[in-house]
Design a protein around this motif. Structure first.
Motif, PDB file in Angstrom:
ATOM      1  N   LEU A   1      -3.134  10.447  11.138  1.00  0.00           N
ATOM      2  CA  LEU A   1      -3.997  11.526  11.630  1.00  0.00           C
ATOM      3  C   LEU A   1      -3.210  12.782  12.006  1.00  0.00           C
ATOM      4  N   PRO A   2      -2.088  12.689  12.717  1.00  0.00           N
ATOM      5  CA  PRO A   2      -1.334  13.911  13.027  1.00  0.00           C
ATOM      6  C   PRO A   2      -0.858  14.651  11.769  1.00  0.00           C
ATOM      7  N   GLU A   3      -0.514  13.916  10.735  1.00  0.00           N
ATOM      8  CA  GLU A   3      -0.085  14.543   9.481  1.00  0.00           C
ATOM      9  C   GLU A   3      -1.238  15.324   8.848  1.00  0.00           C
ATOM     10  N   ILE A   4      -2.404  14.741   8.862  1.00  0.00           N
ATOM     11  CA  ILE A   4      -3.578  15.414   8.298  1.00  0.00           C
ATOM     12  C   ILE A   4      -3.953  16.623   9.137  1.00  0.00           C
ATOM     13  N   MET A   5      -3.980  16.465  10.432  1.00  0.00           N
ATOM     14  CA  MET A   5      -4.354  17.578  11.307  1.00  0.00           C
ATOM     15  C   MET A   5      -3.354  18.729  11.202  1.00  0.00           C
ATOM     16  N   SER A   6      -2.086  18.409  11.050  1.00  0.00           N
ATOM     17  CA  SER A   6      -1.070  19.435  10.877  1.00  0.00           C
ATOM     18  C   SER A   6      -1.336  20.230   9.611  1.00  0.00           C
ATOM     19  N   GLU A   7      -1.676  19.553   8.554  1.00  0.00           N
ATOM     20  CA  GLU A   7      -1.957  20.241   7.296  1.00  0.00           C
ATOM     21  C   GLU A   7      -3.229  21.069   7.406  1.00  0.00           C
ATOM     22  N   LEU A   8      -4.235  20.581   8.089  1.00  0.00           N
ATOM     23  CA  LEU A   8      -5.474  21.342   8.250  1.00  0.00           C
ATOM     24  C   LEU A   8      -5.237  22.632   9.050  1.00  0.00           C
ATOM     25  N   ARG A   9      -4.316  22.595  10.017  1.00  0.00           N
ATOM     26  CA  ARG A   9      -4.000  23.794  10.796  1.00  0.00           C
ATOM     27  C   ARG A   9      -3.256  24.839   9.963  1.00  0.00           C
ATOM     28  N   CYS A  10      -2.636  24.409   8.883  1.00  0.00           N
ATOM     29  CA  CYS A  10      -1.871  25.320   8.020  1.00  0.00           C
ATOM     30  C   CYS A  10      -2.754  26.129   7.084  1.00  0.00           C
TER      31      CYS A  10
ATOM     32  N   PRO B   1       0.825  -1.204   0.000  1.00  0.00           N
ATOM     33  CA  PRO B   1       0.000   0.000   0.000  1.00  0.00           C
ATOM     34  C   PRO B   1       0.865   1.263   0.000  1.00  0.00           C
ATOM     35  N   THR B   2       0.322   2.305  -0.574  1.00  0.00           N
ATOM     36  CA  THR B   2       0.927   3.622  -0.527  1.00  0.00           C
ATOM     37  C   THR B   2      -0.094   4.557   0.096  1.00  0.00           C
ATOM     38  N   SER B   3       0.277   5.254   1.146  1.00  0.00           N
ATOM     39  CA  SER B   3      -0.605   6.218   1.805  1.00  0.00           C
ATOM     40  C   SER B   3      -0.032   7.603   1.574  1.00  0.00           C
ATOM     41  N   VAL B   4      -0.905   8.546   1.212  1.00  0.00           N
ATOM     42  CA  VAL B   4      -0.445   9.882   0.858  1.00  0.00           C
ATOM     43  C   VAL B   4      -1.391  10.924   1.447  1.00  0.00           C
ATOM     44  N   VAL B   5      -0.825  11.996   1.992  1.00  0.00           N
ATOM     45  CA  VAL B   5      -1.595  13.161   2.416  1.00  0.00           C
ATOM     46  C   VAL B   5      -1.224  14.274   1.449  1.00  0.00           C
ATOM     47  N   ILE B   6      -2.247  14.784   0.749  1.00  0.00           N
ATOM     48  CA  ILE B   6      -2.052  15.822  -0.259  1.00  0.00           C
ATOM     49  C   ILE B   6      -2.886  17.034   0.143  1.00  0.00           C
ATOM     50  N   ASN B   7      -2.299  18.221   0.049  1.00  0.00           N
ATOM     51  CA  ASN B   7      -3.071  19.416   0.409  1.00  0.00           C
ATOM     52  C   ASN B   7      -3.948  19.862  -0.754  1.00  0.00           C
ATOM     53  N   LYS B   8      -4.725  20.922  -0.540  1.00  0.00           N
ATOM     54  CA  LYS B   8      -5.662  21.397  -1.561  1.00  0.00           C
ATOM     55  C   LYS B   8      -4.966  21.878  -2.833  1.00  0.00           C
ATOM     56  N   LEU B   9      -3.708  22.212  -2.741  1.00  0.00           N
ATOM     57  CA  LEU B   9      -2.959  22.662  -3.907  1.00  0.00           C
ATOM     58  C   LEU B   9      -2.354  21.501  -4.689  1.00  0.00           C
ATOM     59  N   GLY B  10      -2.556  20.271  -4.187  1.00  0.00           N
ATOM     60  CA  GLY B  10      -2.009  19.101  -4.850  1.00  0.00           C
ATOM     61  C   GLY B  10      -0.587  18.776  -4.451  1.00  0.00           C
ATOM     62  N   VAL B  11      -0.097  19.407  -3.401  1.00  0.00           N
ATOM     63  CA  VAL B  11       1.266  19.169  -2.923  1.00  0.00           C
ATOM     64  C   VAL B  11       1.259  17.997  -1.943  1.00  0.00           C
ATOM     65  N   ILE B  12       2.119  17.028  -2.191  1.00  0.00           N
ATOM     66  CA  ILE B  12       2.238  15.893  -1.273  1.00  0.00           C
ATOM     67  C   ILE B  12       2.915  16.383  -0.004  1.00  0.00           C
ATOM     68  N   LYS B  13       2.217  16.232   1.128  1.00  0.00           N
ATOM     69  CA  LYS B  13       2.735  16.685   2.411  1.00  0.00           C
ATOM     70  C   LYS B  13       3.316  15.537   3.237  1.00  0.00           C
ATOM     71  N   TRP B  14       2.902  14.317   2.924  1.00  0.00           N
ATOM     72  CA  TRP B  14       3.389  13.143   3.646  1.00  0.00           C
ATOM     73  C   TRP B  14       3.072  11.916   2.810  1.00  0.00           C
ATOM     74  N   ALA B  15       3.959  10.929   2.830  1.00  0.00           N
ATOM     75  CA  ALA B  15       3.711   9.686   2.102  1.00  0.00           C
ATOM     76  C   ALA B  15       4.454   8.539   2.776  1.00  0.00           C
ATOM     77  N   ALA B  16       3.888   7.357   2.655  1.00  0.00           N
ATOM     78  CA  ALA B  16       4.522   6.140   3.166  1.00  0.00           C
ATOM     79  C   ALA B  16       4.182   4.993   2.229  1.00  0.00           C
ATOM     80  N   VAL B  17       5.153   4.139   1.989  1.00  0.00           N
ATOM     81  CA  VAL B  17       4.964   2.978   1.127  1.00  0.00           C
ATOM     82  C   VAL B  17       5.175   1.726   1.950  1.00  0.00           C
ATOM     83  N   GLY B  18       4.288   0.757   1.753  1.00  0.00           N
ATOM     84  CA  GLY B  18       4.408  -0.517   2.454  1.00  0.00           C
ATOM     85  C   GLY B  18       3.884  -0.429   3.869  1.00  0.00           C
ATOM     86  N   GLY B  19       4.133  -1.452   4.620  1.00  0.00           N
ATOM     87  CA  GLY B  19       3.688  -1.495   5.999  1.00  0.00           C
ATOM     88  C   GLY B  19       3.625  -2.916   6.498  1.00  0.00           C
ATOM     89  N   PRO B  20       3.281  -3.070   7.768  1.00  0.00           N
ATOM     90  CA  PRO B  20       3.212  -4.412   8.353  1.00  0.00           C
ATOM     91  C   PRO B  20       2.148  -5.275   7.681  1.00  0.00           C
TER      92      PRO B  20
END
Length: 108
Positions: free
Chosen positions: A98-107, A64-83
């Protein structure tokens, strides 16, 4: 598949936030995707795309690939793979993403 429970929990936490769009993409045929959605009780939207588009969006072609993208389409955080252990994978989703998303929402 191991992270599905954790992703559902993350979705439940954010589903009423109008500033968050939560979705998953797959290149599996619609019938296969629908069977997985039903089996795992996936609550968020799953979008069917071509294999090439899924590879392009994941950036690596690995899942899996998980990505947090802001409204401008900028990747703010990403992770590949996992347990692969369901309990570990699901338990890591909310405290990690969740902390990554909340951080971006505060921005905003």
């Amino acid at each position: 598949m191991a992270e599905m429970n954790g992703l559902n929990k993350l979705y439940d936490t954010l589903k009423n936030n109008k500033n968050v769009l939560f979705l998953s993409f797959t290149y599996d045929p619609t019938e296969t995707a629908n069977a997985v959605i039903e089996k795992y009780g996936i609550k968020y939207r799953v979008v069917n795309l071509s294999r090439d588009e899924c590879h392009r969006l994941s950036g690596t072609g690995r899942y899996p690939t998980s990505v947090v993208i802001n409204k401008l389409g900028v990747i703010k955080w990403a992770a590949v793979g996992g347990p692969v252990d369901e309990e570990i994978a699901s338990g890591e989703i909310v405290p990690t993403i969740l902390p990554e998303i909340m951080s971006e929402l505060r921005c905003k």
